[in-house]
Design a protein around this motif. Structure first.
Motif, mmCIF file in Angstrom:
data_model
loop_
_atom_site.group_PDB
_atom_site.id
_atom_site.type_symbol
_atom_site.label_atom_id
_atom_site.label_comp_id
_atom_site.label_asym_id
_atom_site.label_seq_id
_atom_site.Cartn_x
_atom_site.Cartn_y
_atom_site.Cartn_z
ATOM 1 N N ILE A 7 3.013 -1.250 4.289
ATOM 2 C CA ILE A 7 2.588 0.140 4.098
ATOM 3 C C ILE A 7 3.840 0.973 3.864
ATOM 4 O O ILE A 7 4.733 1.037 4.714
ATOM 5 C CB ILE A 7 1.849 0.670 5.338
ATOM 6 C CG1 ILE A 7 0.623 -0.186 5.652
ATOM 7 C CG2 ILE A 7 1.445 2.132 5.140
ATOM 8 C CD1 ILE A 7 0.017 0.100 7.020
ATOM 9 N N VAL A 8 3.929 1.612 2.706
ATOM 10 C CA VAL A 8 5.108 2.405 2.337
ATOM 11 C C VAL A 8 4.800 3.881 2.551
ATOM 12 O O VAL A 8 3.790 4.387 2.061
ATOM 13 C CB VAL A 8 5.511 2.142 0.874
ATOM 14 C CG1 VAL A 8 6.782 2.921 0.527
ATOM 15 C CG2 VAL A 8 5.714 0.652 0.631
ATOM 16 N N GLU A 9 5.695 4.553 3.291
ATOM 17 C CA GLU A 9 5.473 5.956 3.670
ATOM 18 C C GLU A 9 6.615 6.842 3.161
ATOM 19 O O GLU A 9 7.503 7.230 3.905
ATOM 20 C CB GLU A 9 5.375 6.061 5.192
ATOM 21 C CG GLU A 9 4.228 5.257 5.777
ATOM 22 C CD GLU A 9 4.277 5.167 7.292
ATOM 23 O OE1 GLU A 9 3.211 4.989 7.905
ATOM 24 O OE2 GLU A 9 5.385 5.266 7.871
ATOM 25 N N PRO A 10 6.575 7.187 1.874
ATOM 26 C CA PRO A 10 7.654 8.009 1.321
ATOM 27 C C PRO A 10 7.574 9.460 1.795
ATOM 28 O O PRO A 10 6.496 9.983 2.087
ATOM 29 C CB PRO A 10 7.430 7.940 -0.193
ATOM 30 C CG PRO A 10 6.412 6.865 -0.399
ATOM 31 C CD PRO A 10 5.606 6.811 0.849
ATOM 32 N N LEU B 236 -6.269 4.707 4.694
ATOM 33 C CA LEU B 236 -5.629 3.559 4.062
ATOM 34 C C LEU B 236 -4.753 2.810 5.060
ATOM 35 O O LEU B 236 -4.754 1.569 5.103
ATOM 36 C CB LEU B 236 -4.790 4.022 2.870
ATOM 37 C CG LEU B 236 -4.051 2.925 2.100
ATOM 38 C CD1 LEU B 236 -5.036 2.011 1.387
ATOM 39 C CD2 LEU B 236 -3.061 3.537 1.105
ATOM 40 N N GLU B 237 -4.018 3.543 5.888
ATOM 41 C CA GLU B 237 -3.123 2.903 6.851
ATOM 42 C C GLU B 237 -3.909 2.179 7.946
ATOM 43 O O GLU B 237 -3.540 1.068 8.360
ATOM 44 C CB GLU B 237 -2.162 3.926 7.456
ATOM 45 C CG GLU B 237 -1.174 4.483 6.445
ATOM 46 C CD GLU B 237 0.142 4.915 7.064
ATOM 47 O OE1 GLU B 237 0.379 4.632 8.256
ATOM 48 O OE2 GLU B 237 0.950 5.529 6.329
ATOM 49 N N GLY B 238 -4.978 2.783 8.423
ATOM 50 C CA GLY B 238 -5.780 2.130 9.446
ATOM 51 C C GLY B 238 -6.391 0.839 8.944
ATOM 52 O O GLY B 238 -6.377 -0.193 9.637
ATOM 53 N N MET B 239 -6.913 0.864 7.727
ATOM 54 C CA MET B 239 -7.489 -0.339 7.134
ATOM 55 C C MET B 239 -6.416 -1.399 6.914
ATOM 56 O O MET B 239 -6.638 -2.597 7.147
ATOM 57 C CB MET B 239 -8.170 0.010 5.812
ATOM 58 C CG MET B 239 -9.402 0.882 5.962
ATOM 59 S SD MET B 239 -10.063 1.446 4.374
ATOM 60 C CE MET B 239 -10.646 -0.097 3.696
ATOM 61 N N SER B 240 -5.234 -0.959 6.489
ATOM 62 C CA SER B 240 -4.162 -1.895 6.176
ATOM 63 C C SER B 240 -3.588 -2.538 7.428
ATOM 64 O O SER B 240 -3.153 -3.700 7.393
ATOM 65 C CB SER B 240 -3.051 -1.176 5.395
ATOM 66 O OG SER B 240 -3.551 -0.649 4.181
ATOM 67 N N GLU B 241 -3.573 -1.807 8.534
ATOM 68 C CA GLU B 241 -3.073 -2.382 9.787
ATOM 69 C C GLU B 241 -3.989 -3.516 10.246
ATOM 70 O O GLU B 241 -3.520 -4.579 10.684
ATOM 71 C CB GLU B 241 -2.971 -1.299 10.854
ATOM 72 C CG GLU B 241 -2.282 -1.757 12.131
ATOM 73 C CD GLU B 241 -1.889 -0.606 13.037
ATOM 74 O OE1 GLU B 241 -1.858 -0.840 14.266
ATOM 75 O OE2 GLU B 241 -1.630 0.509 12.540
ATOM 76 N N ALA B 242 -5.289 -3.317 10.136
ATOM 77 C CA ALA B 242 -6.232 -4.384 10.470
ATOM 78 C C ALA B 242 -6.099 -5.535 9.480
ATOM 79 O O ALA B 242 -6.109 -6.720 9.863
ATOM 80 C CB ALA B 242 -7.665 -3.841 10.463
ATOM 81 N N GLN C 70 0.852 -1.184 0.000
ATOM 82 C CA GLN C 70 0.000 0.000 0.000
ATOM 83 C C GLN C 70 0.893 1.243 0.000
ATOM 84 O O GLN C 70 1.600 1.513 0.972
ATOM 85 C CB GLN C 70 -0.900 0.010 1.253
ATOM 86 C CG GLN C 70 -1.701 -1.271 1.488
ATOM 87 C CD GLN C 70 -2.931 -1.372 0.619
ATOM 88 O OE1 GLN C 70 -2.860 -1.212 -0.594
ATOM 89 N NE2 GLN C 70 -4.069 -1.643 1.234
ATOM 90 N N LEU C 71 0.862 1.990 -1.100
ATOM 91 C CA LEU C 71 1.649 3.214 -1.176
ATOM 92 C C LEU C 71 0.922 4.321 -0.427
ATOM 93 O O LEU C 71 -0.071 4.867 -0.901
ATOM 94 C CB LEU C 71 1.895 3.614 -2.625
ATOM 95 C CG LEU C 71 3.263 3.258 -3.195
ATOM 96 C CD1 LEU C 71 4.381 4.030 -2.520
ATOM 97 C CD2 LEU C 71 3.533 1.764 -3.102
ATOM 98 N N SER C 72 1.418 4.618 0.750
ATOM 99 C CA SER C 72 0.875 5.695 1.556
ATOM 100 C C SER C 72 1.809 6.897 1.424
ATOM 101 O O SER C 72 2.219 7.253 0.320
ATOM 102 C CB SER C 72 0.733 5.234 3.017
ATOM 103 O OG SER C 72 0.206 6.264 3.822
ATOM 104 N N SER C 73 2.189 7.472 2.527
ATOM 105 C CA SER C 73 3.017 8.673 2.552
ATOM 106 C C SER C 73 3.391 8.923 3.999
ATOM 107 O O SER C 73 2.731 8.406 4.916
ATOM 108 C CB SER C 73 2.208 9.859 2.006
ATOM 109 O OG SER C 73 2.794 11.095 2.347
ATOM 110 N N MET C 74 4.432 9.726 4.212
ATOM 111 C CA MET C 74 4.646 10.157 5.590
ATOM 112 C C MET C 74 3.424 10.939 6.065
ATOM 113 O O MET C 74 3.150 11.041 7.259
ATOM 114 C CB MET C 74 5.916 10.998 5.731
ATOM 115 C CG MET C 74 5.874 12.393 5.157
ATOM 116 S SD MET C 74 7.449 13.248 5.438
ATOM 117 C CE MET C 74 6.967 14.960 5.113
ATOM 118 N N GLY C 75 2.629 11.426 5.093
ATOM 119 C CA GLY C 75 1.361 12.075 5.395
ATOM 120 C C GLY C 75 0.291 11.113 5.854
ATOM 121 O O GLY C 75 -0.833 11.536 6.139
#
Length: 275
Positions: free
Chosen positions: A175-178, A155-161, A132-137
């Motif tokens: 989860i990738v946080e560029p 996206l991050e909350g859903m992906s953690e579950a 999942q391409l997220s962001s430091m945001g």
């Protein structure tokens, strides 16, 4: 045995770099974009490893058909990369419902539909990876990025579950946080109509985005290599911040959260019923 990748938004930025890295590793990539002709050079260079398909991640029926087609022809999808996205700048008050919903369609509902489409096949094979391409945001936010960060937080909350749910099936979630990377993100920005009230706060963000394209310090090719390294690790991390700015910002944010909790701990703990 080579892997089969399905990558969205593969025509530029991280999607293109991940596609190139996967091919260099000997894998097969189904590279998708709204305009697959933009992937013509990659297909020509690697005709046996890259296939370009048209896909709009806001088209649920198109997603279902694409995943079904890829599985029928390749037998499996080993790695799903939800990369397609864009940026948006606007104060919370400036951002309209339409702007917010459109961004959630791209960054949340599209990836969710793709995950639901590939999971039955991954569960059956008891293996796979979802990137999942997220962001430091997706960990912190600031003026002007309320809508963008809102989608990445979701996206991050859903992906953690999701990671907890699919771990028993041998499926990894990354989860990738560029931070700031030299991709086309700042060249693909929508913006809300400006209110004078936010000229001082959001104005700085608007100027940063307008002037920052092409000067970002991050190298997408190195980011792709880091992602492949993380996926190949025996213990793949749940979150992978990329770049000095991302690591520093996320760590500083977490330190701030911890300090604020400590400062208010007496008040926050004193909220249970008296014995």
């Amino acid at each position: 045995m080579s892997k089969v990748w399905l990558v969205t938004g593969a025509n530029s930025g991280f999607g293109r770099s991940i596609t190139e890295a996967a091919v260099a590793a000997g894998d097969v990539v189904v590279a998708t974009a709204r305009r697959p002709d933009t992937l013509g050079d990659l297909v020509a260079a690697h005709p046996d490893q890259i296939e370009a398909l048209a896909l709009d991640v806001t088209d649920a029926a198109g997603i279902e058909a694409t995943v079904r087609d890829v599985v029928e022809r390749h037998g499996r999808i080993d790695v799903l990369v939800n990369n397609a996205g864009r940026s948006h700048v606007g104060a919370f008050e400036e951002t309209t419902d339409t702007e917010l919903r459109d961004l959630f369609d791209v960054h949340v509902f599209g990836p969710a539909t793709l995950v639901r489409a590939v999971l039955p096949h991954m569960r059956e094979r008891r293996s796979g990876a979802i990137v999942q391409l997220s962001s430091m945001g997706g960990q912190l936010s600031f003026a002007g990025f309320a809508a963008y960060s809102g989608t990445k937080f979701a996206l991050e909350g859903m992906s953690e579950a999701l990671a907890d749910e699919v771990r028993p099936y041998g499926i990894k979630v990354l989860i990738v946080e560029p931070g700031s990377f030299r991709t086309g993100l700042f060249g693909n920005v929508s913006a809300s109509a400006e209110l004078d009230a936010y000229a001082e706060t959001v104005g700085a963000t608007r100027r940063m985005v307008a002037s920052g394209d092409g000067t970002q310090p991050g190298d997408p090719a190195k980011a792709a290599a880091a992602i492949l390294t993380a996926l190949d690790a025996e213990q793949t991390p749940l979150r992978l911040p990329l770049g000095d700015d991302a690591v520093d910002a996320v760590v500083s944010h977490l330190d701030g959260v911890r300090a604020e909790i400590a400062a208010w701990e007496k008040v926050t703990r004193a909220t249970t019923f008296d014995a």
